[in-house]
Motif scaffolding. Structure first.
Motif, short mmCIF file in Angstrom:
data_model
loop_
_atom_site.label_atom_id
_atom_site.label_comp_id
_atom_site.label_asym_id
_atom_site.label_seq_id
_atom_site.Cartn_x
_atom_site.Cartn_y
_atom_site.Cartn_z
N ARG A 77 3.08 -2.26 10.86
CA ARG A 77 2.05 -3.21 10.43
C ARG A 77 1.32 -2.65 9.20
N VAL A 78 0.93 -3.55 8.31
CA VAL A 78 0.16 -3.19 7.13
C VAL A 78 -1.04 -4.12 7.07
N HIS A 87 -7.19 -0.29 3.04
CA HIS A 87 -5.72 -0.28 3.10
C HIS A 87 -5.31 0.55 4.31
N ALA A 88 -4.50 -0.04 5.21
CA ALA A 88 -4.13 0.70 6.43
C ALA A 88 -2.66 0.52 6.76
N ILE A 89 -2.08 1.59 7.31
CA ILE A 89 -0.69 1.59 7.79
C ILE A 89 -0.70 1.86 9.29
N LEU A 115 4.64 -4.40 -0.50
CA LEU A 115 3.29 -4.97 -0.33
C LEU A 115 2.89 -5.79 -1.56
N ARG A 116 3.06 -5.19 -2.75
CA ARG A 116 2.61 -5.87 -3.98
C ARG A 116 3.41 -7.15 -4.22
N GLU A 126 -5.74 -9.80 0.28
CA GLU A 126 -5.86 -9.53 1.71
C GLU A 126 -4.52 -9.75 2.40
N GLN A 127 -4.14 -8.82 3.26
CA GLN A 127 -2.88 -8.95 3.99
C GLN A 127 -3.04 -8.38 5.39
#
Ligand SMILES: [Zn+2]
Length: 568
Positions: A77-78, A87-89, A115-116, A126-127
């Motif tokens: 998950r991102v 920003h989290a992994i 991601l980009r 936002e994601q």
């Protein structure tokens, strides 16, 4: 009622006391940084509205330290958000655990590109997305990200969590044998008693003076006399380890009255939805007013947190006899370094002090719904709103402020916690249809303000909040203001890596922000507080450009600003 509480306990307490710390794999997870581990915060530390749900690992006050996978697994998950983790992994491991790394600046190249591409495809910075196991597998120690200070972070650090993959339960990482030397037992800063004939929201803490003698804390008077036949205790305490001079939350506390265990907590694990009960587990008023964390050694009636031992007792101490009662409090950390507080208590009726309850207060009950009406407001709290009986003062005052279109509704104040969202309906002054579209509801709670759009029901606006304070309706007809930071219209960008604007609103907050180039192509701006930053990339090639920024506030007022610049 008993059944209700039992159900909640089953729901919330997954495995707290059975999850003995020895069952966790020791040394399976490595330090995610390549420098000796130093913490800025531990698991279970007090925060407003939540316990700290992981470790804050220090990054030498710097950003962009390499972050490594704590064990084999895959990126599952991102999450990219303005607040919270930034920003989290998330990495899911084959042994049933998931680790989370937050406040990151950027990810390793393959993941960063994925991601980009997704951000530009979705036209959304936002994601929050999940990934299948085969896409981004990682091995223990693999470089996964650069540390940072993104999201709700007050300084560079790495936020690290370990979760049970199946239940989502947050686990205490220090029970997994992290490389941290700790020979220091918890330290006591203050000891307090509360008169439990009254609600926790009526009484003030009474301080007991303590000294440390032969390694044991005790009261300066051998037998403390208190003016109430039923009391509870609170402790101000912190823990330390040998890696730094930082201070942390205390893992375990146990209260014995005449050698019988009356109350205990162990911060093994939390589920996010229950973490807000931190507000019931400490003297909330002391916390928000004085920044002092007095932790209760008792359970308020509305506290449904699972970390407390399933004893019959709620930790309240009955002194309704002529006897002297022996009190022992044992505090310990994850490495079993232990501190003891030992003293005696006796009830003395002559010292009894009565508290007064404001005559105009509404008495709100715990575990039942409470509805309060004034001339221009209607407020409804559900049965989970309050942790203890609450004398709540609600009243109206008029205001001459030109943007205000209702009286101010005073609903208690910021020193009283409320657990669930409550509904507020406020009646507006006579308004035209156009004006009605620009009205927002504001809650001022202490120094913070929350603004919401609300829903009209005739001339009443309905909204909801999760803090107490002053509520009013405001008319907002002014759009946000956009200000370039360290550049201006016509600027040439040569060596600068970024382009930043500040975007603020006078009454509410920014509800949407969009930036496009001359050909209509979307440009991605990262968000932190009032600042919006574009990092130059292939989406803005060298040459002359026109940048169009559109920002809208909560009330729906939009501003469109156009700037010319040259990228070299
Ligand atoms: Zn943190």
């Amino acid at each position: 009622m008993k059944k209700f509480i039992l159900t909640l306990t089953l729901l919330f307490s997954i495995t707290c006391f059975t999850n003995a710390q020895n069952n966790y794999p020791q040394g399976y997870f490595r330090n995610p940084l390549n420098i000796p581990m130093q913490l800025a915060a531990n698991f279970g530390e007090l925060r407003t509205d939540h316990f700290h749900m992981g470790l804050d690992i220090r990054t030498q006050a710097r950003e962009n330290l390499p972050v490594h996978a704590a064990a084999d697994g895959y990126v599952s998950r991102v999450k990219i958000e303005k607040y919270g983790y930034g920003h989290a992994i998330y990495i899911t491991h084959p042994n049933g655990y998931t680790t989370l790394y937050g406040h990151l600046n950027s990810f390793y190249p393959a993941l960063e590109k994925y991601l980009r591409d997704k951000q530009y495809k979705d036209q959304s910075w936002e994601q929050d997305f999940e990934l299948p196991a085969n896409l981004f597998p990682v091995t223990k120690g693999q470089f996964i990200a650069n540390s940072g200070n993104t999201g709700g972070s007050q300084g560079p650090h790495l936020h690290f969590e370990i979760r049970d993959t199946k239940t989502g339960n947050n686990l205490n990482p220090l029970l997994f044998g992290m490389p941290l030397t700790d020979h220091i037992a918890p330290i006591v800063y203050g000891l307090y008693w509360y008169d439990r004939r009254y609600s926790a929201y009526t009484v003030s803490p009474q301080s007991l003076s303590i000294i440390k003698k032969n390694g044991i804390y005790t009261t300066t008077t051998p037998v403390v006399r208190v003016g109430s036949p039923i009391i509870s205790l609170g402790v101000r305490m912190q823990d330390m380890n040998n890696a730094s001079s930082f201070k942390f939350g205390v893992y375990h506390a146990a209260l014995y009255v005449d050698d019988v265990l009356q109350f205990e907590f162990k911060l093994n694990d939390f589920l996010y939805p229950t973490s807000r009960y931190v507000n019931a587990s400490m003297d909330y008023k002391r916390w928000v007013v004085n920044k002092q964390g007095i932790q209760y050694l008792s359970l308020l009636p509305g506290n449904k947190l699972s970390v407390f031992s399933p004893l019959d007792s709620d930790g309240n101490i009955s002194l309704n006899d002529d006897q002297t009662h022996k009190i022992k409090i044992v505090l310990s950390d994850e490495k079993k370094n232990t501190t003891t507080i030992s003293f005696s208590l006796k009830y003395d009726e002559a010292l009894q002090k009565d508290y007064s309850i404001p005559a105009d207060a509404f008495i709100c009950d715990t575990n039942s719904a409470n509805n309060i009406k004034t001339d221009n407001a209607s407020i409804s709290f559900d049965s989970n709103a309050f942790y203890d009986a609450l004398p709540l003062r609600v009243f109206e005052t008029a205001s001459a402020y030109s943007k205000q279109v209702s009286p101010t509704i005073h609903i208690g104040d910021y020193t009283i916690p409320v657990h669930n969202d409550y509904n507020v309906m406020v009646k507006a002054a006579a308004l035209t249809g156009n004006q009605k579209n620009k009205v927002v509801m504001e809650l001022k709670s202490g120094s913070s303000a929350t603004v919401k759009k609300g829903v009209w029901q005739g001339s009443w606006m309905l909204s909801s909040f999760n803090e107490l304070g002053n509520v009013r309706l405001l008319i907002d007809e002014v759009p946000p203001v956009v200000t370039p930071i360290s550049w201006k219209d016509g600027s040439t960008f040569i060596s600068q890596k970024t382009l930043t604007v500040k975007c603020v609103d006078d009454v509410s907050r920014i509800a949407s922000f969009t930036a496009t180039l001359e050909d209509g192509s979307w440009l991605m701006f990262a968000k932190k507080s009032d600042y919006f930053t574009y990092t130059f990339d292939e989406h803005c090639p060298a040459g002359k450009h026109t940048l169009t920024i559109t920002a809208m506030d909560v009330a729906g007022n939009a501003i469109v600003e156009t700037y010319n610049f040259t990228k070299q």
